[in-house]
Motif scaffolding. Structure first.
Motif, PDB file in Angstrom:
ATOM      1  N   ALA A 107       0.812  -1.219   0.000  1.00 15.39           N
ATOM      2  CA  ALA A 107       0.000   0.000   0.000  1.00 15.39           C
ATOM      3  C   ALA A 107       0.844   1.266   0.000  1.00 15.39           C
ATOM      4  O   ALA A 107       0.448   2.278  -0.598  1.00 15.39           O
ATOM      5  CB  ALA A 107      -0.942  -0.007   1.200  1.00 15.39           C
ATOM      6  N   VAL A 108       2.015   1.242   0.651  1.00 20.66           N
ATOM      7  CA  VAL A 108       2.797   2.477   0.798  1.00 20.66           C
ATOM      8  C   VAL A 108       3.952   2.580  -0.189  1.00 20.66           C
ATOM      9  O   VAL A 108       4.612   3.615  -0.262  1.00 20.66           O
ATOM     10  CB  VAL A 108       3.351   2.602   2.233  1.00 20.66           C
ATOM     11  CG1 VAL A 108       2.231   2.568   3.251  1.00 20.66           C
ATOM     12  CG2 VAL A 108       4.376   1.511   2.530  1.00 20.66           C
ATOM     13  N   SER A 109       4.195   1.525  -0.968  1.00 20.46           N
ATOM     14  CA  SER A 109       5.345   1.526  -1.879  1.00 20.46           C
ATOM     15  C   SER A 109       4.950   2.012  -3.271  1.00 20.46           C
ATOM     16  O   SER A 109       3.769   2.089  -3.622  1.00 20.46           O
ATOM     17  CB  SER A 109       5.954   0.126  -1.977  1.00 20.46           C
ATOM     18  OG  SER A 109       6.412  -0.320  -0.712  1.00 20.46           O
ATOM     19  N   ASP A 110       5.964   2.329  -4.053  1.00 23.44           N
ATOM     20  CA  ASP A 110       5.771   2.781  -5.426  1.00 23.44           C
ATOM     21  C   ASP A 110       5.658   1.559  -6.336  1.00 23.44           C
ATOM     22  O   ASP A 110       6.586   0.754  -6.427  1.00 23.44           O
ATOM     23  CB  ASP A 110       6.957   3.652  -5.853  1.00 23.44           C
ATOM     24  CG  ASP A 110       6.790   4.232  -7.247  1.00 23.44           C
ATOM     25  OD1 ASP A 110       5.741   3.978  -7.876  1.00 23.44           O
ATOM     26  OD2 ASP A 110       7.705   4.927  -7.710  1.00 23.44           O
ATOM     27  N   LEU A 111       4.526   1.422  -7.020  1.00 25.77           N
ATOM     28  CA  LEU A 111       4.310   0.241  -7.858  1.00 25.77           C
ATOM     29  C   LEU A 111       5.199   0.242  -9.098  1.00 25.77           C
ATOM     30  O   LEU A 111       5.637  -0.803  -9.561  1.00 25.77           O
ATOM     31  CB  LEU A 111       2.834   0.164  -8.265  1.00 25.77           C
ATOM     32  CG  LEU A 111       1.858  -0.046  -7.104  1.00 25.77           C
ATOM     33  CD1 LEU A 111       0.426  -0.035  -7.605  1.00 25.77           C
ATOM     34  CD2 LEU A 111       2.147  -1.350  -6.376  1.00 25.77           C
ATOM     35  N   ARG A 112       5.457   1.402  -9.685  1.00 19.97           N
ATOM     36  CA  ARG A 112       6.374   1.534 -10.826  1.00 19.97           C
ATOM     37  C   ARG A 112       6.092   0.530 -11.941  1.00 19.97           C
ATOM     38  O   ARG A 112       6.947  -0.270 -12.334  1.00 19.97           O
ATOM     39  CB  ARG A 112       7.829   1.398 -10.370  1.00 19.97           C
ATOM     40  CG  ARG A 112       8.252   2.501  -9.422  1.00 19.97           C
ATOM     41  CD  ARG A 112       9.742   2.544  -9.219  1.00 19.97           C
ATOM     42  NE  ARG A 112      10.114   3.607  -8.283  1.00 19.97           N
ATOM     43  CZ  ARG A 112      11.368   3.922  -7.965  1.00 19.97           C
ATOM     44  NH1 ARG A 112      12.370   3.252  -8.522  1.00 19.97           N
ATOM     45  NH2 ARG A 112      11.627   4.892  -7.111  1.00 19.97           N
ATOM     46  N   GLY A 113       4.872   0.568 -12.435  1.00 21.66           N
ATOM     47  CA  GLY A 113       4.518  -0.288 -13.559  1.00 21.66           C
ATOM     48  C   GLY A 113       4.140  -1.699 -13.186  1.00 21.66           C
ATOM     49  O   GLY A 113       3.874  -2.521 -14.061  1.00 21.66           O
ATOM     50  N   VAL A 114       4.123  -1.997 -11.905  1.00 23.62           N
ATOM     51  CA  VAL A 114       3.755  -3.335 -11.440  1.00 23.62           C
ATOM     52  C   VAL A 114       2.349  -3.273 -10.859  1.00 23.62           C
ATOM     53  O   VAL A 114       2.042  -2.403 -10.049  1.00 23.62           O
ATOM     54  CB  VAL A 114       4.740  -3.837 -10.372  1.00 23.62           C
ATOM     55  CG1 VAL A 114       4.328  -5.215  -9.878  1.00 23.62           C
ATOM     56  CG2 VAL A 114       6.148  -3.869 -10.929  1.00 23.62           C
TER      57      VAL A 114
END
Length: 216
Positions: A107-114
């Motif tokens: 929830a708190v991380s950067d998905l970056r295309g994932v």
């Protein structure tokens, strides 16, 4: 078995011995995970930290009963079943902690295309692998195989480290798959590592349960 699981879980919760591994895991996440970091790398770190924590919780559950109470439970249900129930109660608690951690980190991380579903699935599988290997380490590094507290703790720390860095270890494979995928924004679901961890954990716990029948 349900009654034994409830008994072991209740003992763990009432003793508050779970607080130390929980705080350790919280420290691991607080130091190693930052909001906005690539999600797969963060999940890899969270999963890796779960392995020694699980081993510690298993060790706690296997040693939390007073000798007299352990003898009574063994007489009523059998030593092997009582030992297995303690391990399963610890694994259930660690799995719950890992699930909450994976959901929170995702929830708190950067998905970056994932995709969040794919990242969460990969994180849950990696956490499952680390919980299973941690359970194997915990079961082998305490009573009845290593009853001495000092040697037991030293073996647990060393075995946890080796499980994370040794080539061929399912835990290393699962964590490495997440970290590698973070660099390329590619999700690798570690199904093979999960199957290997399940086999290793089942063998280790079976050995510990069998040993408790003739060593205690």
């Amino acid at each position: 078995m349900t009654a034994l699981l409830r008994y072991q879980t209740d003992l763990l919760l009432r003793s508050q011995r779970w607080l130390a591994p929980l705080l350790l895991y919280a420290v691991f996440l607080g130091v190693g995970v930052r909001a906005g970091e690539p999600v797969l790398g963060a999940l890899g770190y969270a999963s890796a930290a779960l392995l020694p924590v699980t081993a510690w919780v298993v060790r706690i559950c296997l040693n939390q009963e007073p000798p007299a109470a352990r003898t009574v439970v063994a007489a009523a249900a059998g030593r092997e079943r009582a030992h297995l129930a303690a391990v399963l109660a610890a694994v259930a608690c660690a799995a719950l902690l890992g699930t909450v951690a994976v959901l929170g980190v995702t929830a708190v991380s950067d998905l970056r295309g994932v995709g969040p579903v794919a990242a969460g699935a990969a994180g849950l599988l990696a956490a499952t692998v680390c919980v299973l290997i941690g359970a194997a380490v915990g079961a082998l590094c305490t009573r009845p195989l290593l009853p001495a507290p000092g040697w037991s703790l030293a073996a647990l720390v060393l075995a946890s480290l080796l499980a994370l860095v040794t080539s061929g270890s399912p835990a290393k494979y699962a964590v490495t798959a997440l970290i590698t995928g973070s660099r390329t924004a590619t999700v690798h679901l570690p199904w093979l590592a999960c199957a290997g961890a399940l086999a290793v954990s089942a063998a280790a716990v079976a050995l510990a349960c069998r040993a408790t029948a003739w060593r205690e």
